[in-house]
Design a protein around this motif. Structure first.
Motif, mmCIF file in Angstrom:
data_model
loop_
_atom_site.group_PDB
_atom_site.id
_atom_site.type_symbol
_atom_site.label_atom_id
_atom_site.label_comp_id
_atom_site.label_asym_id
_atom_site.label_seq_id
_atom_site.Cartn_x
_atom_site.Cartn_y
_atom_site.Cartn_z
ATOM 1 N N ASP A 87 -10.623 9.145 9.477
ATOM 2 C CA ASP A 87 -9.922 10.208 10.197
ATOM 3 C C ASP A 87 -9.855 11.524 9.443
ATOM 4 O OD1 ASP A 87 -8.223 9.453 8.169
ATOM 5 O OD2 ASP A 87 -6.413 9.382 9.421
ATOM 6 N N VAL A 88 -10.539 11.629 8.306
ATOM 7 C CA VAL A 88 -10.383 12.819 7.465
ATOM 8 C C VAL A 88 -10.877 14.074 8.172
ATOM 9 C CG1 VAL A 88 -12.605 12.571 6.246
ATOM 10 C CG2 VAL A 88 -10.660 13.711 5.118
ATOM 11 N N ASP A 89 -11.971 13.994 8.917
ATOM 12 C CA ASP A 89 -12.474 15.177 9.620
ATOM 13 C C ASP A 89 -11.506 15.627 10.708
ATOM 14 O OD1 ASP A 89 -14.736 15.217 8.047
ATOM 15 O OD2 ASP A 89 -15.989 14.151 9.497
ATOM 16 N N THR A 90 -10.879 14.651 11.372
ATOM 17 C CA THR A 90 -9.890 14.998 12.396
ATOM 18 C C THR A 90 -8.716 15.728 11.768
ATOM 19 O OG1 THR A 90 -10.486 13.112 13.791
ATOM 20 C CG2 THR A 90 -8.301 14.064 14.108
ATOM 21 N N TRP A 91 -8.183 15.171 10.689
ATOM 22 C CA TRP A 91 -7.043 15.798 10.027
ATOM 23 C C TRP A 91 -7.399 17.192 9.518
ATOM 24 C CZ3 TRP A 91 -1.968 15.452 9.424
ATOM 25 C CH2 TRP A 91 -1.328 14.266 9.804
ATOM 26 N N ASN A 92 -8.519 17.317 8.817
ATOM 27 C CA ASN A 92 -8.890 18.619 8.262
ATOM 28 C C ASN A 92 -9.199 19.618 9.371
ATOM 29 O OD1 ASN A 92 -8.481 17.752 5.658
ATOM 30 N ND2 ASN A 92 -10.641 17.312 5.250
ATOM 31 N N GLY A 93 -9.754 19.130 10.473
ATOM 32 C CA GLY A 93 -9.994 20.011 11.607
ATOM 33 C C GLY A 93 -8.694 20.545 12.191
ATOM 34 N N HIS A 94 -7.679 19.683 12.287
ATOM 35 C CA HIS A 94 -6.382 20.125 12.808
ATOM 36 C C HIS A 94 -5.733 21.143 11.879
ATOM 37 C CE1 HIS A 94 -5.877 16.146 15.283
ATOM 38 N NE2 HIS A 94 -6.730 16.973 15.820
ATOM 39 N N ILE A 95 -5.818 20.904 10.572
ATOM 40 C CA ILE A 95 -5.239 21.845 9.613
ATOM 41 C C ILE A 95 -5.926 23.206 9.731
ATOM 42 C CG2 ILE A 95 -4.912 22.370 7.162
ATOM 43 C CD1 ILE A 95 -4.711 19.311 6.699
ATOM 44 N N GLN A 96 -7.255 23.205 9.760
ATOM 45 C CA GLN A 96 -8.000 24.464 9.809
ATOM 46 C C GLN A 96 -7.818 25.202 11.127
ATOM 47 O OE1 GLN A 96 -11.723 22.510 8.837
ATOM 48 N NE2 GLN A 96 -11.846 23.581 6.874
ATOM 49 N N LYS A 97 -7.747 24.460 12.225
ATOM 50 C CA LYS A 97 -7.669 25.086 13.541
ATOM 51 C C LYS A 97 -6.251 25.508 13.916
ATOM 52 C CE LYS A 97 -8.944 24.329 18.400
ATOM 53 N NZ LYS A 97 -9.594 23.390 19.354
ATOM 54 N N TYR A 98 -5.284 24.637 13.617
ATOM 55 C CA TYR A 98 -3.925 24.874 14.104
ATOM 56 C C TYR A 98 -2.924 25.279 13.027
ATOM 57 C CZ TYR A 98 -5.740 22.244 18.137
ATOM 58 O OH TYR A 98 -6.493 21.815 19.195
ATOM 59 N N PHE A 99 -3.153 24.849 11.790
ATOM 60 C CA PHE A 99 -2.142 25.055 10.754
ATOM 61 C C PHE A 99 -2.715 25.702 9.488
ATOM 62 C CE2 PHE A 99 -0.677 21.584 13.435
ATOM 63 C CZ PHE A 99 0.650 21.921 13.680
ATOM 64 N N PRO A 100 -3.566 26.709 9.619
ATOM 65 C CA PRO A 100 -4.077 27.352 8.402
ATOM 66 C C PRO A 100 -2.966 28.116 7.697
ATOM 67 C CG PRO A 100 -4.694 28.628 10.338
ATOM 68 C CD PRO A 100 -4.071 27.352 10.846
ATOM 69 N N ASP A 101 -2.888 27.947 6.411
ATOM 70 C CA ASP A 101 -1.958 28.709 5.567
ATOM 71 C C ASP A 101 -0.489 28.327 5.746
ATOM 72 O OD1 ASP A 101 -4.163 30.229 4.624
ATOM 73 O OD2 ASP A 101 -4.012 31.514 6.404
ATOM 74 N N VAL A 102 -0.182 27.277 6.499
ATOM 75 C CA VAL A 102 1.228 26.890 6.584
ATOM 76 C C VAL A 102 1.624 26.135 5.316
ATOM 77 C CG1 VAL A 102 1.135 26.714 9.103
ATOM 78 C CG2 VAL A 102 0.896 24.632 7.711
ATOM 79 N N THR A 103 2.921 26.110 5.045
ATOM 80 C CA THR A 103 3.443 25.427 3.869
ATOM 81 C C THR A 103 4.289 24.241 4.307
ATOM 82 O OG1 THR A 103 5.524 26.664 3.768
ATOM 83 C CG2 THR A 103 3.577 27.690 2.746
ATOM 84 N N TRP A 104 4.819 23.533 3.313
ATOM 85 C CA TRP A 104 5.658 22.365 3.610
ATOM 86 C C TRP A 104 6.926 22.747 4.366
ATOM 87 C CZ3 TRP A 104 4.279 17.468 3.372
ATOM 88 C CH2 TRP A 104 3.196 17.103 2.573
ATOM 89 N N PHE A 105 7.333 23.994 4.293
ATOM 90 C CA PHE A 105 8.526 24.438 5.019
ATOM 91 C C PHE A 105 8.180 25.190 6.299
ATOM 92 C CE2 PHE A 105 10.507 23.195 1.184
ATOM 93 C CZ PHE A 105 11.881 23.142 1.368
ATOM 94 N N THR A 106 7.066 25.913 6.319
ATOM 95 C CA THR A 106 6.778 26.764 7.476
ATOM 96 C C THR A 106 6.002 26.057 8.576
ATOM 97 O OG1 THR A 106 4.724 27.630 6.494
ATOM 98 C CG2 THR A 106 6.785 28.836 6.038
ATOM 99 N N GLY A 107 5.323 24.966 8.261
ATOM 100 C CA GLY A 107 4.645 24.212 9.302
ATOM 101 C C GLY A 107 5.647 23.510 10.198
ATOM 102 N N THR A 108 5.197 23.008 11.342
ATOM 103 C CA THR A 108 6.124 22.271 12.199
ATOM 104 C C THR A 108 6.541 20.993 11.496
ATOM 105 O OG1 THR A 108 4.467 20.927 13.354
ATOM 106 C CG2 THR A 108 4.899 23.131 14.239
#
Length: 453
Positions: A87-108
């Motif tokens: 599932d690594v490509d799925t996870w990394n795809g979600h981070i890059q597409k939806y959550f770029p540059d978010v932090t442990w506090f600023t992400g959902t």
């Protein structure tokens, strides 16, 4: 209105930047406690390990978990995963597409909390000797051992049942089982960081008087509506989207057993997690462990009031469950979608195979708080928003009949009648009724024609 996306739900997402919501408490208090428990379990396992290569890998895991804990405390950005899991490509795809540059506090909070457990998996998956290691297994087993009173009580009750039954008898049993199935979710190891054994016993109690009192704490109660669906079933398929192992999944087995013996279902499917998840969630490997515990006379504490008939009743019931699995009446399966960070609004697009398979079911039962949060996108809906609207069009109109059994352990809530929130808050604080597991919801959706949401 801007386009709905995982980092932009229909209403504001819960984030740890808001010190008034449970996301903040989770990030600064609960998560470090959970990671410390992982560190302790790895250290305990290392004491028992004699293989030098395995010992070295254990030390690498400890270092990785400590780094993860430091990242959270320092509010670092979420990085891409580095392992080679399916599932690594799925996870990394979600981070890059939806959550770029978010932090442990600023992400959902929803995505970040799921990412936490996937990062824990990375700490373990990049080894050779520890790949099958579950850092929460000891806790799961110990908590089940502490549920012995309720386990034997249910075994006695189930052994006394004879089939076929009248519809009236079936309804009486359903009403008790659905509540036990609901409140069994109170035992969630990721939330029991300050809960005593007596607290756990209180939450698991199944006496009729207790059930009557607990029913008053169900703030959205579709129990009768769900019975209206179940009583129409005959040799149907019922799916459980499981939550916790131990006593909760034991009760799920009891419910499934009743569905099969009553002929309401001819096939029950248990949908599990693929990796260690939210401390106590069920993986396929936890099922034979549960059976072994039930067959082991020395597993549960010995009590003078426990008779030979009690042990026999439990053994017969567990053997029947094993037989269901062997003959295909009970299916144990897992899918990686249950272990990603997105709302179930994306089930159809992210896992079309799973969506289409579940559509074949006559009823899908979603267990627990996280499944509820994912169903309703974990955002600040107005509390009177209908459950049908909150689960999104795909789940509401293009899926199958669903019910969610959830003890409230997070802020998000929908489906309240006008004035209900004000009524509750005369006796309970918002935190108490939304986040402690003392209150609950049972909510149902039957697909209808488009336009009736």
């Amino acid at each position: 209105m801007s386009l709905i996306a995982p980092n932009n739900p229909p209403f504001p997402a819960y984030r740890a930047t808001d010190k008034e919501c449970f996301a903040y408490d989770s990030t600064i208090r609960r998560w470090p406690i959970i990671l410390d428990s992982v560190i302790s379990d790895v250290e305990q396992t290392l004491v028992e390990e004699t293989n030098e290569a395995s010992q070295e890998e254990g030390r690498v895991i400890l270092k990785a978990v400590r780094i993860l804990k430091e990242e959270i405390a320092a509010d670092k950005p979420l990085r891409l995963l580095n392992d080679s899991e399916d599932d690594v490509d799925t996870w990394n795809g979600h981070i890059q597409k939806y959550f770029p540059d978010v932090t442990w506090f600023t992400g959902t909070w929803l995505f970040n909390e799921c990412y936490l457990y996937r990062r824990l998996r990375e700490c373990i998956s990049m080894t050779t000797h520890w790949r099958d290691y579950d850092p929460f297994e000891r806790q799961k087993i110990q908590t089940f051992r502490g549920s012995h009173a309720s386990v034997f009580e249910l075994a006695r009750k189930m052994s006394a049942m004879t089939y076929p039954m009248t519809e009236e008898q079936l309804e009486i049993i359903y009403d008790e089982l659905v509540q036990v199935c609901l409140w069994g979710n109170a035992t969630d190891l990721s939330l029991l960081t300050n809960m005593t054994e007596e607290d756990i016993k209180r939450l698991q109690a199944i006496e009729k008087e207790h059930m009557a009192a607990q029913k008053k704490l169900i703030v959205v109660d579709d129990i009768d509506v769900v019975w209206g669906k179940i009583k129409t079933l005959q040799n149907s398929r019922v799916d459980f989207i499981l939550d916790n192992s131990g006593f909760e999944v034991f009760v799920d087995f009891v419910f499934a057993d009743w569905l099969l013996q009553s002929k309401k279902a001819s096939k029950v499917v248990f949908n599990c997690k693929t990796i260690p998840w939210f401390v106590s969630d069920v993986m396929p490997k936890d099922v034979p462990i549960l059976f072994d515990c039930c067959f082991d006379r020395d597993f549960f504490p010995q009590k003078e009031e426990r008779s030979e008939e009690d042990f026999v009743a439990l053994k017969i019931m567990a053997q029947r469950w094993k037989d269901y699995i062997a003959n295909g009446q009970l299916i144990i399966q897992a899918h990686s979608f249950w272990c990603n960070g997105l709302s179930y609004w994306y089930l159809k697009s992210e896992a079309p195979d799973l969506f289409e398979d579940l559509k074949k079911s006559n009823l899908v039962i979603f267990k627990g708080d996280l499944n509820f949060r994912k169903l309703v996108f974990d955002c600040e809906w107005p509390v009177t928003t209908s459950f049908r609207k909150a689960i999104g069009e795909d789940m509401a109109e293009k899926f199958t009949s669903i019910v969610t059994l959830r003890t409230n352990k997070a802020d998000t809530i929908v489906g309240l009648k006008e004035g209900k929130q004000e009524e509750i808050e005369k006796v309970a604080t918002p935190y108490e009724w939304r986040c402690t597991g003392k209150y609950a919801v049972v909510q149902y959706n039957e697909p209808q024609q488009k336009g009736q949401m």
